[in-house]
Design a protein around this motif. Structure first.
Motif, PDB file in Angstrom:
ATOM      1  N   PHE A 103      60.257  53.348  32.198  1.00 35.61           N
ATOM      2  CA  PHE A 103      58.844  53.440  32.560  1.00 35.61           C
ATOM      3  C   PHE A 103      57.993  53.856  31.356  1.00 35.61           C
ATOM      4  N   HIS A 104      58.362  54.963  30.719  1.00 40.45           N
ATOM      5  CA  HIS A 104      57.529  55.517  29.642  1.00 40.45           C
ATOM      6  C   HIS A 104      58.350  56.025  28.464  1.00 40.45           C
ATOM      7  N   ALA A 105      59.612  55.683  28.379  1.00 38.77           N
ATOM      8  CA  ALA A 105      60.480  56.179  27.306  1.00 38.77           C
ATOM      9  C   ALA A 105      60.570  55.167  26.171  1.00 38.77           C
ATOM     10  N   GLY A 106      60.709  55.675  24.947  1.00 41.91           N
ATOM     11  CA  GLY A 106      61.137  54.806  23.869  1.00 41.91           C
ATOM     12  C   GLY A 106      62.574  54.412  24.156  1.00 41.91           C
ATOM     13  N   HIS A 107      63.015  53.286  23.647  1.00 42.96           N
ATOM     14  CA  HIS A 107      64.338  52.808  24.032  1.00 42.96           C
ATOM     15  C   HIS A 107      64.920  51.843  23.013  1.00 42.96           C
ATOM     16  N   GLY A 108      66.238  51.809  22.995  1.00 48.84           N
ATOM     17  CA  GLY A 108      66.965  50.875  22.162  1.00 48.84           C
ATOM     18  C   GLY A 108      68.420  50.872  22.588  1.00 48.84           C
ATOM     19  N   PHE A 109      69.170  49.850  22.171  1.00 49.41           N
ATOM     20  CA  PHE A 109      70.586  49.836  22.508  1.00 49.41           C
ATOM     21  C   PHE A 109      71.381  49.106  21.458  1.00 49.41           C
ATOM     22  N   GLU A 110      72.682  49.374  21.462  1.00 50.91           N
ATOM     23  CA  GLU A 110      73.643  48.698  20.603  1.00 50.91           C
ATOM     24  C   GLU A 110      74.703  48.085  21.500  1.00 50.91           C
ATOM     25  N   VAL A 111      74.984  46.812  21.298  1.00 52.16           N
ATOM     26  CA  VAL A 111      75.998  46.117  22.091  1.00 52.16           C
ATOM     27  C   VAL A 111      77.379  46.601  21.676  1.00 52.16           C
ATOM     28  N   LEU A 112      78.207  46.955  22.661  1.00 51.23           N
ATOM     29  CA  LEU A 112      79.545  47.494  22.402  1.00 51.23           C
ATOM     30  C   LEU A 112      80.664  46.472  22.554  1.00 51.23           C
ATOM     31  N   GLU A 113      80.419  45.396  23.299  1.00 56.15           N
ATOM     32  CA  GLU A 113      81.476  44.418  23.562  1.00 56.15           C
ATOM     33  C   GLU A 113      80.988  42.999  23.290  1.00 56.15           C
ATOM     34  N   LYS A 114      81.870  42.208  22.692  1.00 59.61           N
ATOM     35  CA  LYS A 114      81.585  40.791  22.498  1.00 59.61           C
ATOM     36  C   LYS A 114      81.366  40.149  23.869  1.00 59.61           C
ATOM     37  N   GLY A 115      80.395  39.267  23.962  1.00 61.80           N
ATOM     38  CA  GLY A 115      80.143  38.564  25.211  1.00 61.80           C
ATOM     39  C   GLY A 115      79.333  39.356  26.222  1.00 61.80           C
ATOM     40  N   THR A 116      78.732  40.446  25.791  1.00 61.80           N
ATOM     41  CA  THR A 116      77.892  41.224  26.710  1.00 61.80           C
ATOM     42  C   THR A 116      76.702  40.372  27.143  1.00 61.80           C
ATOM     43  N   ILE A 117      76.419  40.400  28.431  1.00 60.38           N
ATOM     44  CA  ILE A 117      75.314  39.624  29.010  1.00 60.38           C
ATOM     45  C   ILE A 117      74.435  40.576  29.807  1.00 60.38           C
ATOM     46  N   LEU A 118      73.124  40.457  29.620  1.00 60.52           N
ATOM     47  CA  LEU A 118      72.210  41.271  30.416  1.00 60.52           C
ATOM     48  C   LEU A 118      70.975  40.475  30.770  1.00 60.52           C
ATOM     49  N   TYR A 119      70.307  40.931  31.828  1.00 61.09           N
ATOM     50  CA  TYR A 119      68.947  40.486  32.122  1.00 61.09           C
ATOM     51  C   TYR A 119      68.028  41.554  31.562  1.00 61.09           C
ATOM     52  N   GLU A 120      66.958  41.128  30.891  1.00 60.73           N
ATOM     53  CA  GLU A 120      65.896  42.032  30.460  1.00 60.73           C
ATOM     54  C   GLU A 120      64.640  41.574  31.186  1.00 60.73           C
ATOM     55  N   ILE A 121      64.016  42.489  31.900  1.00 60.53           N
ATOM     56  CA  ILE A 121      62.857  42.150  32.732  1.00 60.53           C
ATOM     57  C   ILE A 121      61.705  43.069  32.355  1.00 60.53           C
ATOM     58  N   LYS A 122      60.535  42.483  32.106  1.00 65.34           N
ATOM     59  CA  LYS A 122      59.334  43.255  31.782  1.00 65.34           C
ATOM     60  C   LYS A 122      58.148  42.632  32.507  1.00 65.34           C
ATOM     61  N   ASN A 123      57.135  43.454  32.730  1.00 63.88           N
ATOM     62  CA  ASN A 123      55.892  42.880  33.219  1.00 63.88           C
ATOM     63  C   ASN A 123      55.197  42.180  32.054  1.00 63.88           C
ATOM     64  N   GLY A 124      54.443  41.166  32.340  1.00 67.22           N
ATOM     65  CA  GLY A 124      53.753  40.395  31.304  1.00 67.22           C
ATOM     66  C   GLY A 124      52.251  40.440  31.529  1.00 67.22           C
ATOM     67  N   PRO A 125      51.521  39.682  30.777  1.00 66.34           N
ATOM     68  CA  PRO A 125      51.987  38.734  29.767  1.00 66.34           C
ATOM     69  C   PRO A 125      52.398  39.436  28.478  1.00 66.34           C
ATOM     70  N   TYR A 126      53.131  38.692  27.647  1.00 66.63           N
ATOM     71  CA  TYR A 126      53.589  39.193  26.354  1.00 66.63           C
ATOM     72  C   TYR A 126      52.668  38.638  25.278  1.00 66.63           C
ATOM     73  N   TYR A 127      52.071  39.527  24.482  1.00 69.42           N
ATOM     74  CA  TYR A 127      51.115  39.123  23.452  1.00 69.42           C
ATOM     75  C   TYR A 127      51.692  39.169  22.043  1.00 69.42           C
ATOM     76  N   GLY A 128      53.004  39.313  21.923  1.00 63.03           N
ATOM     77  CA  GLY A 128      53.646  39.349  20.625  1.00 63.03           C
ATOM     78  C   GLY A 128      53.964  40.764  20.180  1.00 63.03           C
ATOM     79  N   GLN A 129      54.904  40.860  19.243  1.00 59.99           N
ATOM     80  CA  GLN A 129      55.416  42.149  18.798  1.00 59.99           C
ATOM     81  C   GLN A 129      54.332  43.052  18.222  1.00 59.99           C
ATOM     82  N   ALA A 130      53.401  42.508  17.454  1.00 53.82           N
ATOM     83  CA  ALA A 130      52.384  43.333  16.791  1.00 53.82           C
ATOM     84  C   ALA A 130      51.538  44.108  17.808  1.00 53.82           C
ATOM     85  N   LYS A 131      51.202  43.510  18.932  1.00 52.26           N
ATOM     86  CA  LYS A 131      50.411  44.182  19.954  1.00 52.26           C
ATOM     87  C   LYS A 131      51.274  44.972  20.937  1.00 52.26           C
ATOM     88  N   ASP A 132      52.509  44.530  21.110  1.00 56.29           N
ATOM     89  CA  ASP A 132      53.350  45.064  22.184  1.00 56.29           C
ATOM     90  C   ASP A 132      54.167  46.294  21.803  1.00 56.29           C
TER      91      ASP A 132
END
Length: 139
Positions: A103-132
């Motif tokens: 909701f309001h936390a800074g966040h990051g992750f490192e993949v630990l296993e080959k073949g890791t699959i995830l869904y990443e879901i965010k509200n939009g619209p996305y205006y690009g990295q510089a604004k986001d």
């Protein structure tokens, strides 16, 4: 029940929710307070369960931040979360079936296993990295 992580700096500010696959039951569990942008629930469904067909009404919603969710389908990630002062507040390994709702936390992750699959879901619209995004210094 999901694990709820609140800010140490702003004790009423919910930073994130972590839900483990093994915590999902036949009872509906809401992972997000109704005041947040994303609404995510879990429930084990019985065979022949159905939902009445429906569509959603147009409702004006004002948004000021981005909520983000990771649902790990296969594999695992080492997830780290930062408080409002950019200090780490929580670390965990997310595995298949786990869900993190940010909701309001800074966040990051490192993949630990080959073949890791995830869904990443965010509200939009996305205006690009510089604004986001603002990157956390020193990391």
């Amino acid at each position: 029940m999901p694990k709820l992580i609140y800010s140490k700096n702003e004790p009423d500010l919910l930073l994130l929710a972590i839900n483990r696959r093994e915590d999902i039951t036949e009872n509906r569990t809401d992972l997000c307070p109704e005041t947040e942008l994303l609404q995510i629930s879990t429930k084990i469904l019985k065979k022949d369960t159905s939902f009445k067909p429906h569509k959603h009404n147009t409702i004006e919603r004002k948004t000021y931040n981005t909520n983000e969710t990771w649902i790990i389908l296969e594999g695992s990630v080492q997830a780290k979360f930062w408080d409002t002062d950019d200090k780490i507040i929580y670390e965990t390994v997310l595995k298949s079936g786990d869900c993190a709702v940010v909701f309001h936390a800074g966040h990051g992750f490192e993949v630990l296993e080959k073949g890791t699959i995830l869904y990443e879901i965010k509200n939009g619209p996305y205006y690009g990295q510089a604004k986001d995004k603002t990157f956390i210094k020193g990391v």
